[in-house]
Design an enzyme around this catalytic site. Structure first.
Site, mmCIF file in Angstrom:
data_model
loop_
_atom_site.group_PDB
_atom_site.id
_atom_site.type_symbol
_atom_site.label_atom_id
_atom_site.label_comp_id
_atom_site.label_asym_id
_atom_site.label_seq_id
_atom_site.Cartn_x
_atom_site.Cartn_y
_atom_site.Cartn_z
ATOM 1 N N HIS A 39 -75.551 4.671 -99.300
ATOM 2 C CA HIS A 39 -75.870 3.354 -98.730
ATOM 3 C C HIS A 39 -77.325 3.428 -98.296
ATOM 4 O O HIS A 39 -77.890 4.523 -98.170
ATOM 5 C CB HIS A 39 -74.968 3.051 -97.522
ATOM 6 C CG HIS A 39 -75.205 4.022 -96.423
ATOM 7 N ND1 HIS A 39 -74.649 5.276 -96.431
ATOM 8 C CD2 HIS A 39 -76.020 3.969 -95.336
ATOM 9 C CE1 HIS A 39 -75.087 5.951 -95.389
ATOM 10 N NE2 HIS A 39 -75.928 5.186 -94.701
ATOM 11 N N HIS A 41 -80.917 2.355 -95.968
ATOM 12 C CA HIS A 41 -81.502 1.965 -94.685
ATOM 13 C C HIS A 41 -82.928 1.487 -94.917
ATOM 14 O O HIS A 41 -83.612 1.957 -95.832
ATOM 15 C CB HIS A 41 -81.575 3.142 -93.708
ATOM 16 C CG HIS A 41 -80.258 3.575 -93.173
ATOM 17 N ND1 HIS A 41 -79.668 2.994 -92.078
ATOM 18 C CD2 HIS A 41 -79.404 4.543 -93.585
ATOM 19 C CE1 HIS A 41 -78.511 3.601 -91.827
ATOM 20 N NE2 HIS A 41 -78.325 4.544 -92.740
ATOM 21 N N ASP A 79 -89.647 6.656 -100.660
ATOM 22 C CA ASP A 79 -89.386 5.213 -100.793
ATOM 23 C C ASP A 79 -88.594 4.902 -102.060
ATOM 24 O O ASP A 79 -88.948 5.346 -103.153
ATOM 25 C CB ASP A 79 -90.710 4.450 -100.809
ATOM 26 C CG ASP A 79 -90.503 2.945 -100.699
ATOM 27 O OD1 ASP A 79 -89.543 2.516 -100.020
ATOM 28 O OD2 ASP A 79 -91.305 2.201 -101.300
ATOM 29 N N GLU A 124 -84.165 4.487 -87.817
ATOM 30 C CA GLU A 124 -83.159 4.331 -88.868
ATOM 31 C C GLU A 124 -82.603 2.905 -88.835
ATOM 32 O O GLU A 124 -82.259 2.330 -89.864
ATOM 33 C CB GLU A 124 -82.033 5.346 -88.693
ATOM 34 C CG GLU A 124 -81.071 5.361 -89.874
ATOM 35 C CD GLU A 124 -80.040 6.459 -89.735
ATOM 36 O OE1 GLU A 124 -80.083 7.398 -90.524
ATOM 37 O OE2 GLU A 124 -79.203 6.372 -88.825
HETATM 38 NI NI NI Z 1 -76.836 5.854 -92.957
#
Ligand code: NI
Length: 135
Positions: A39, A41, A79, A124
């Protein structure tokens, strides 16, 4: 002593997991960050360099140079990457915010002038962030 700061942003995917634990334990400890298929961020990075003002330039260091160093040694490396799979430092290291900030610190410390102090803060999420300054 003066502190100069550069902000950057990067997007990256990760998965937090400990192979020693079963899936239920990983889910309990790492929550959504244990999602099997990773996933993303939106990370915010704040790099602080502390030093004395050079009387010839009036700078602690040239902020343009700091921008280039952060882009080349950090942003280009992380990135739009999967941190677990694409960044060698995380092959056997959980890419938590804590571990990411230490990896970033170490990358920058190697290339900055040794008489400058460094501190790195990584967000984060908007509300969760960590800071490392080398010890
Ligand atoms: Ni995470």
């Amino acid at each position: 002593m003066i502190y100069i700061k550069r902000k950057e942003h990067f997007c990256a995917a990760h998965k937090l997991w400990n192979d020693k634990w079963d899936a239920a334990t990983n889910k309990r400890i790492f929550g959504k960050c244990s999602n099997e298929n990773y996933h993303g961020h939106n990370f915010e990075l704040e790099v602080t360099v502390r030093g004395e003002i050079n009387p010839d330039t009036g700078f602690v260091m040239n902020l343009f140079d700091l921008k280039q160093i952060v882009r080349e040694h950090v942003i280009d490396v992380v990135d739009h990457k999967n941190l677990n799979l694409d960044v060698p430092e995380f092959k056997d290291l959980n890419p938590t915010a804590e571990n990411i900030v230490v990896v970033i610190y170490d990358k920058l410390k190697k290339v900055l002038d040794s008489n400058l102090d460094l501190e790195v803060t990584l967000y984060e999420t908007v509300r969760n962030f960590v800071t490392y300054s080398g010890n």
